[in-house]
Design a protein around this motif. Structure first.
Motif, PDB file in Angstrom:
ATOM      1  N   TRP A 156     -43.166   3.087   5.728  1.00  0.00           N
ATOM      2  CA  TRP A 156     -43.697   4.258   6.430  1.00  0.00           C
ATOM      3  C   TRP A 156     -43.357   4.196   7.912  1.00  0.00           C
ATOM      4  CZ3 TRP A 156     -47.080   5.238  10.414  1.00  0.00           C
ATOM      5  CH2 TRP A 156     -47.617   6.527  10.507  1.00  0.00           C
ATOM      6  N   GLY A 157     -43.435   2.974   8.496  1.00  0.00           N
ATOM      7  CA  GLY A 157     -43.183   2.836   9.930  1.00  0.00           C
ATOM      8  C   GLY A 157     -43.265   1.388  10.362  1.00  0.00           C
ATOM      9  N   ARG A 190     -42.831   5.829  13.460  1.00  0.00           N
ATOM     10  CA  ARG A 190     -42.887   6.394  12.104  1.00  0.00           C
ATOM     11  C   ARG A 190     -41.507   6.884  11.675  1.00  0.00           C
ATOM     12  NH1 ARG A 190     -46.869  11.168   9.663  1.00  0.00           N
ATOM     13  NH2 ARG A 190     -46.049  11.053   7.520  1.00  0.00           N
ATOM     14  N   VAL A 195     -53.460   4.176   6.777  1.00  0.00           N
ATOM     15  CA  VAL A 195     -52.512   5.300   6.720  1.00  0.00           C
ATOM     16  C   VAL A 195     -52.549   5.938   5.337  1.00  0.00           C
ATOM     17  CG1 VAL A 195     -50.061   5.904   6.741  1.00  0.00           C
ATOM     18  CG2 VAL A 195     -51.000   4.439   8.534  1.00  0.00           C
ATOM     19  N   LEU A 249     -53.793   5.381  14.640  1.00  0.00           N
ATOM     20  CA  LEU A 249     -52.536   4.825  15.125  1.00  0.00           C
ATOM     21  C   LEU A 249     -52.643   4.424  16.595  1.00  0.00           C
ATOM     22  CD1 LEU A 249     -50.080   7.336  13.411  1.00  0.00           C
ATOM     23  CD2 LEU A 249     -50.763   5.069  12.617  1.00  0.00           C
TER      24      LEU A 249
END
Length: 729
Positions: free
Chosen positions: A278-279, A171, A310, A151
């Motif tokens: 997820w984000g 996130r 991810v 990330l």
């Protein structure tokens, strides 16, 4: 902490129709065309700047007149396509300005063809150069050792690619809240790393659009919306659905939100894992900044690569946890299988069970016994909790990192057990397994007060986003470390294995009891067989003794009639003895094969009558099982019939006699005795003991007796219903 006033309804944000804003961001042009004629129906944007014509001049025009031959050619080449999603058609030179290149993107919605025109990159990279850059970023992400590093690398590489002042990986957490988990920024900006944001910062319908549109750009947060003319879609008479439009205007609340953060330009790229949001890759810039289409596409590809990373890293971590849990679980189950009982093993190895899911404490209720280890509630509190688990749901399974939210009495022991992972193994004989985690007091850094995500606007009921994003600290109580998916699944499988182990143990115990019972039964049967053999031996001896006494008595008398009576009595006893012998040699205790028995009875009579009778009596019999009580009576009747045939048909001399035994239907036995002698004489006695005995015994069986004189010979037929439990073959 300030509280929201009753007039502030946060659901207004979730209900805002952001997909039909009726306007666009003016850094491009939006046109809707009639798919059949390709004439312009609606227009929005700075058309004067890009195509040198006012909106009023464009409406109703054909696309070739409005945009030129190159654009018209691109559009006509795609007119046969469905275009359910935006498709890049290419770039063309703006009319009257060869130096201005415009990117052309098209898709269909609401019965019209929607065109979006944006300025192209002045000096775009070639496709090979852009692909090489994306591959380099992909390789860098793959080389990162863990998800956190992935990330962080992604935030750095995207910032290098687009040149924004700040790039964050945001996130989504429980209940729609979010946290910045990675960040790359210019030195003069304050950090937002590890800051949390309330769910209202990104309303529900915005999250839905992030799933539909993987990238969203706002080049200038200070823009003035450019309205769509006319406002309604001429095809539907309703506002145009602009869900898939990159130029779609932004919610005024979100624009104000960006301004309050001192953000002049933003871009977000969705991170989607297994179909769920997820984000986001969130990019902020302190001055207006346009990201051209081709660069946005590269960022979209990076977002997809990051989504795959991810997912892969998460699955790899899950696999490692599952492997560790499986190994530990199998070893523990092997140990429990060797214990004297499953319940005793659970109590003895409770600490190993606690370590299975890295719990701070564990407890088991087995019957009426509570066993505990580590940090747990008191015995009384644990017993009450187990009772609640057994009654709260049929499955009795629960996993929570905040037990207080589901079980109010947990406030009394929150320090020892804020988190609970538990399952009911058995309701019948109560067995409940519980894992506990202690309270984990956490201080969360919010970007502003999460309890005041919006403020009252100038008009009653109107909302404006909060203005402060300074660190606002909140201490969270009554929560533990979360249980991972692997831990929850590992515990569930362990509990299921324990239930199976208990069931196998119960079956094995039942098998032991069954084998013991069968062994005892076999011993009793052997003892019974021995006893019956002894009884049979004694009965046979007794019958032989009686027979011998009758024979002795017959020899001692000189009276011929008396001697004959003794001999008849001896033959009757022999018939009973033969049935008795055959009965105890057979597997059928309650029935006799009468066909075979008749042959044995004949052989016994021939032995008594002497060798001159050998071969004279022939038996024609099928295999017929007859109940024992009926077989004895039939044997006595047959003995009397044969004796009468010898006495009256042949006057005591040898002669042929046929005995037939056959089945008639399913429940009837027919016994036929036929001689070839002188036939029934008119003066033959009918009141003798033998005749009376035959009639009496036939009546006892419910049979019918028929006597026919055939000249020569006599045939006696006895038809008898046999018992319902008999078998005839």
């Amino acid at each position: 902490m300030a509280e929201l006033t009753p007039s502030l309804d946060l659901t207004n944000c979730d209900r805002e129709p952001i997909h039909i804003p009726g306007s666009i961001q003016p850094h491009g042009i939006l046109l809707t065309l009639d798919p059949a004629t390709l004439s312009i129906l609606q227009a929005a944007g700075e058309t004067k700047r890009f195509v040198r014509r006012d909106i009023d001049q464009l409406l109703g025009e054909g696309i070739e007149v409005a945009l030129g031959a190159d654009a018209a050619s691109l559009i006509r080449s795609s007119s046969s396509l469905d275009l359910p999603e935006p498709l890049y058609l290419g770039s063309f030179s703006a009319p009257d300005d060869p130096d201005q290149r415009l990117d052309l993107i098209a898709h269909r919605r609401d019965g019209v063809l929607i065109l979006e025109l944006e300025p192209s990159t002045p000096k775009p990279l070639t496709a090979a150069q852009m692909l090489a850059e994306v591959r380099r970023i992909s390789t860098t992400l793959e080389a990162a050792p863990d998800l956190g590093s992935v990330l962080q690398v992604a935030s750095r590489e995207v910032r290098r690619l687009v040149g924004f002042d700040r790039v964050m990986i945001y996130r989504f957490l429980d209940e729609g809240t979010g946290s910045v988990v990675a960040e790359d920024k210019s030195d003069e900006l304050d950090t937002f790393l590890n800051h949390h944001y309330p769910a209202s910062d990104i309303p529900k319908q915005a999250r839905a659009l992030y799933l539909q549109n993987l990238i969203r750009a706002i080049p200038d947060a200070g823009y003035t919306p450019a309205p769509l003319t006319p406002a309604l879609n001429p095809t539907t008479g309703k506002p145009l659905d602009m869900s898939d439009c990159a130029l779609r205007s932004v919610s005024p609340i979100h624009i104000q939100y960006l301004r309050n953060m001192n953000v002049a330009a933003s871009m977000s790229v969705s991170i989607v894992v297994d179909g769920a949001l997820w984000g986001l890759i969130a990019c902020h810039h302190t001055s207006p900044r346009l990201v051209p289409y081709e660069l946005r596409e590269s960022c979209k590809h990076v977002g997809q690569i990051l989504s795959q990373q991810v997912k892969a890293r998460g699955e790899a971590e899950l696999h490692r946890q599952e492997l560790r849990l499986t190994t530990a679980r199998d070893e523990l189950l092997g140990t429990l299988a060797r214990a004297p009982s499953v319940e005793r093993g659970l109590q003895e190895y409770l600490d190993e069970i606690r370590k299975l899911v890295a719990a701070d404490g564990a407890a088991i209720l087995s019957g009426n016994t509570i066993s505990r280890v580590g940090h747990t509630p008191t015995e009384a509190q644990t017993r009450e909790l187990a009772g609640w688990l057994m009654s709260s749901s049929p499955s009795g399974r629960i996993s929570t990192n905040s037990l207080v939210q589901r079980y109010e009495p947990a406030q009394a022991f929150a320090a020892e057990a804020s988190g609970l992972l538990a399952a009911v193994v058995s309701h019948e004989t109560p067995v409940v397994l519980m894992w506990f985690r202690m309270e984990h007091i956490e201080t969360i850094n919010w970007a502003g007060n999460p309890h005041k995500p919006v403020e009252a606007g100038g008009e009653p009921g109107a909302l404006t986003p909060r203005k402060s994003f300074e660190v606002w600290k909140e201490t969270v109580r009554h929560q533990s470390r979360s249980w991972s998916t692997a831990e929850i699944e590992g515990a569930r499988r362990f509990v299921r294995a324990i239930a199976d182990l208990r069931q196998r143990s119960a079956v094995e115990e039942l098998n032991v009891q069954l084998r013991r019972t069968l062994s005892e039964k076999e011993a009793l049967l052997a003892q019974k067989d021995l006893l019956m053999q002894e009884v049979n031996h004694r009965v046979q001896n007794s019958l032989q003794l009686v027979n011998s006494m009758l024979s002795l008595q017959a020899r001692q008398t000189s009276d011929t009639q008396v001697k004959a009576q003794f001999e008849e009595a001896s033959r009757r006893i022999m018939a009973i003895s033969t049935v008795h012998q055959r009965l105890w040699r057979s597997d059928h205790i309650q029935s006799v094969d009468f066909g075979s028995y008749v042959e044995e009875l004949r052989d016994g009579l021939l032995e008594a009558w002497g060798g001159s009778w050998t071969g004279q009596i022939k038996v024609h019999a099928s295999h017929v099982l007859v109940p024992t009580n009926q077989a004895i009576v039939l044997a006595l009747i047959l003995t009397e019939l044969l004796t009468n045939a010898v006495k009256y048909a042949y006057a005591g001399q040898p002669g042929p006699i046929d005995v037939t035994v056959r089945r008639e239907g399913q429940r009837t036995l027919r016994l036929i005795v036929r001689d070839h002698g002188v036939g029934m004489q008119e003066n033959a006695p009918t009141n003798g003991l033998g005749s009376r005995l035959i009639r009496s015994l036939s009546a006892q069986l419910g049979g019918e007796l028929e006597v026919k004189t055939l000249l020569p010979g006599t045939t006696v037929t006895l038809t008898v219903p046999v018992g319902a439990d008999s078998e005839m073959h």
